[in-house]
Design an enzyme around this catalytic site. Structure first.
Site, mmCIF file in Angstrom:
data_model
loop_
_atom_site.group_PDB
_atom_site.id
_atom_site.type_symbol
_atom_site.label_atom_id
_atom_site.label_comp_id
_atom_site.label_asym_id
_atom_site.label_seq_id
_atom_site.Cartn_x
_atom_site.Cartn_y
_atom_site.Cartn_z
ATOM 1 N NE ARG A 122 -28.315 -52.309 5.243
ATOM 2 C CZ ARG A 122 -27.895 -52.926 4.272
ATOM 3 N NH1 ARG A 122 -28.743 -53.957 4.285
ATOM 4 N NH2 ARG A 122 -27.079 -52.890 3.402
ATOM 5 C CB THR A 395 -32.628 -59.300 -0.859
ATOM 6 O OG1 THR A 395 -31.375 -59.126 -0.461
ATOM 7 C CG2 THR A 395 -33.637 -58.275 -0.200
ATOM 8 C CG ASN A 415 -25.322 -59.199 1.500
ATOM 9 O OD1 ASN A 415 -25.914 -58.577 0.628
ATOM 10 N ND2 ASN A 415 -24.238 -59.198 1.731
HETATM 11 O O1 DON Z 1 -28.919 -54.189 1.173
HETATM 12 C C1 DON Z 1 -28.328 -54.398 0.220
HETATM 13 O O2 DON Z 1 -28.490 -53.536 -0.966
HETATM 14 C C2 DON Z 1 -28.082 -56.077 -0.099
HETATM 15 N N1 DON Z 1 -27.681 -56.422 0.962
HETATM 16 C C3 DON Z 1 -29.169 -56.493 -0.753
HETATM 17 C C4 DON Z 1 -28.656 -57.973 -1.167
HETATM 18 C C5 DON Z 1 -29.681 -58.520 -2.208
HETATM 19 O O3 DON Z 1 -30.661 -57.838 -2.559
HETATM 20 C C6 DON Z 1 -29.266 -59.790 -2.657
HETATM 21 N N2 DON Z 1 -30.467 -60.497 -3.479
HETATM 22 N N3 DON Z 1 -30.504 -60.658 -4.462
#
Ligand code: DON
Length: 584
Positions: A122, A395, A415
């Site tokens: 992350r 994502t 993101n």
């Molecule tokens: O880490 C997270 O929870 C978000 N940054 C994930 C973003 C995400 O899944 C966007 N997609 N559709």
């Protein structure tokens, strides 16, 4: 009008409604009998839709060229860790909405020797980040700053993470791993229809930076469907990684270009931030549900803890008797989701920085207390409703199983789609806008309408709380299936439903992924559901119980692989996207 008042009674042991149709005035004996037959039919559930089968190894993910590169790596003798790294780098070329070098993510794995793994790559907040960096003098959020400016970017973990994956557990060298991505970037690849449309739709967003426009709109035009998109700068970056390893990114020429781009455009990331970045192997969360064990990521992902809570709340319930997607079934899942998200948003954050009472949150005693808050019939209430307006976002998730049954699942992201939209000049890669996953202003909502608090406040070096949940499921201690999806907070509830579709409803991986979904995240207090997920009767029933319902186009875009009883592998990439499952 409330048609369904007094139609069930509260089961004292579970706090749930036990008899489902008692008291519906118009229900005839024949009606009851046909419903009984319906339940019997649904318990064997399979629709008969087939996944893709393979004997020796398989990969599934959101974009076919990258998945094929992963399968070729398996065929050349690489293991699942090698193939996962190949796919991760290749998606950074072919799937720019979410595939990345400038973002971060998580891997869970189950090795052939039976070891569960969790790798956290992350992003971290830069050292110059401040708790209130996205607020104006009056303490109000500055619109867009945590999503579209250079301040939105966290220090990327993807390169460190992908290298850890193959260097620690793979068998191939970095030249082999990076070769397919370099080729795709240098020689180009045919633009898919979805990429063409996405670039067309994001033209304004992506042309704010000349460096981004030059990559995605060569000659000033959106690349046509089927035309070849070459990315020479990205090929250079990937070659640097192939020649010098991750240090090229965190300390070498790439780091230099990145920090220059930051200085020129008001970003915070410094050479020290990059040099200090480390991905971390941490203990995964292992969840027990009936004869299943789920291997899920721990903090800074909220996914493992939230799923553990939801499944603990759901395990005693007679889900199969309720009927698939019946009002009672939706009610049960939604109330479990509401409670888990209320805890998620309040208690969870980077445990290297804040005290999180994880053991208590997943303990039977605590969840027994929480269970009592679930109303037997009416919708529960989430106080202080506030409406976030989720934008289109991306994502991505991919997974690989090799012939020895090493299982690797990766969810990684920028993101939002294309992150904050800036390509680091001269490198060809996009930066994330992950800083928005922190609670920029505790108590107000982010890109996904999530309302979060102090535990997830911004601090230098801290990792922002995530919902990403690459999941591996064992049955009686043996690998059963792996799955994951994009979708912000819906990642957790999508995984929950796919797990239950397989564990409780006997669906295969394709059926479980394609089945329509719904979602609740405590606040905003409403059930989102995909078109066709719920019949008009069920919608009426749920609104009679007091639920607010909101139809959305689609939720998530999963990919998964299961083992069949005869040892074959079966895989599937969600029909909601243009992905691929393939094997050999
Ligand atoms: O880490 C997270 O929870 C978000 N940054 C994930 C973003 C995400 O899944 C966007 N997609 N559709």
């Amino acid at each position: 009008m409330n048609l369904f008042m007094e139609t069930g009674y509260l089961d004292k042991t579970t706090g749930h409604t036990k008899i489902y149709f008692r008291g519906i005035g118009m229900m005839s004996v024949w009606g009851c009998i046909s419903i009984a037959f319906l339940f019997i039919g649904m318990q064997s559930a399979a629709y008969g839709f087939e996944p893709v089968f393979a004997r020796n190894g398989m990969a599934a993910g959101p974009e076919p060229l990258a998945v094929q590169a992963g399968v070729e790596m398996l065929q050349q003798g690489g293991n699942a860790f090698d193939a996962a790294a190949v796919i991760g780098f290749a998606l950074a070329v072919t799937y720019p909405t979410a595939g990345n070098l400038g973002g971060g993510g998580f891997m869970t794995a189950w090795t052939k020797d039976g070891d569960p793994l969790f790798l956290d790559f992350r992003e971290t907040a830069p050292q110059a980040a401040k708790r209130d960096m996205f607020l104006d003098e009056k303490g109000n959020l500055v619109v867009g700053q945590s999503t579209t400016s250079l301040l939105a970017a966290g220090v990327s973990g993807t390169v460190h993470g992908l290298f850890q994956i193959f260097q620690k557990y793979g068998t191939k060298n970095r030249e082999d791993i990076l070769a397919p991505a370099i080729r795709l970037a240098r020689e180009g690849f045919p633009v898919s229809y979805s990429l063409h449309r996405s670039l067309q739709a994001n033209h304004k967003y992506l042309t704010r930076f000349a460096s981004t426009a030059a990559v995605f709109y060569p000659n000033g035009k959106t690349p046509a469907y089927g035309s070849v998109l070459k990315q020479p700068d990205l090929a250079w970056t990937l070659s640097q990684l192939s020649q010098s390893g991750p240090d090229a990114f965190y300390q070498g020429e790439i780091a230099e270009k990145l920090t220059r781009f930051m200085e020129q455009n008001g970003g915070l990331i410094t050479r020290e931030d990059l040099a200090a970045y480390k991905s971390k192997f941490r203990p995964p969360v292992i969840i027990a549900y009936k004869n299943y064990s789920l291997i899920a990521p721990g903090l800074p992902s909220s996914g493992g803890i939230a799923l553990a809570q939801m499944l603990n709340l759901l395990e005693p319930l007679p889900l199969q008797k309720m009927g698939y997607h019946s009002a009672e079934y939706i009610h049960s899942l939604v109330e479990a989701e509401r409670l888990a998200f209320a805890d998620r948003n309040y208690f969870l954050g980077d445990s290297d920085f804040v005290e999180v009472p994880v053991d208590r949150l997943v303990s039977d005693a605590y969840l027994e207390e929480r269970r009592r808050l679930i109303p037997g019939w009416y919708a529960g209430k989430s106080e202080g409703v506030s409406h976030g307006n989720p934008e289109s976002h991306e994502t991505t998730h991919f997974c690989v199983v090799d012939r020895e049954h090493n299982v690797v699942a990766v969810t990684y992201t920028l993101n939002g789609s294309y992150g904050m939209g800036g390509v680091v000049a001269g490198t060809g890669f996009l930066l994330n806008n992950e800083m928005d996953d922190f609670s920029a202003k505790p108590g107000s909502s982010n890109l996904f309408g999530l309302i979060q608090y102090e535990a997830n406040a911004i601090a230098p070096g801290k990792r922002m709380l995530s919902s990403m949940t690459p999941l591996i499921v064992l049955r009686n201690g043996k690998f059963a299936f792996t799955v994951g999806t994009p979708g912000g907070p819906t990642i957790i509830t999508t995984n929950l439903q796919i797990f239950l579709n397989m564990a409780e409803w006997g669906m295969n991986i394709r059926e479980a992924i394609d089945a329509r979904r719904f979602h609740h995240q405590w606040l905003p207090d409403r059930i989102q559901f995909e078109r066709f997920a719920l019949s008009p009767d069920t919608l009426l029933h749920l609104s009679g119980r007091g639920y607010t319902l909101q139809q959305v186009n689609s939720i998530g875009c999963a990919a998964g692989i299961q083992t069949m009883e005869d040892g074959l592998l079966a895989g599937y990439a969600d029909g909601r996207g243009e992905g691929l499952a393939a094997g050999y």
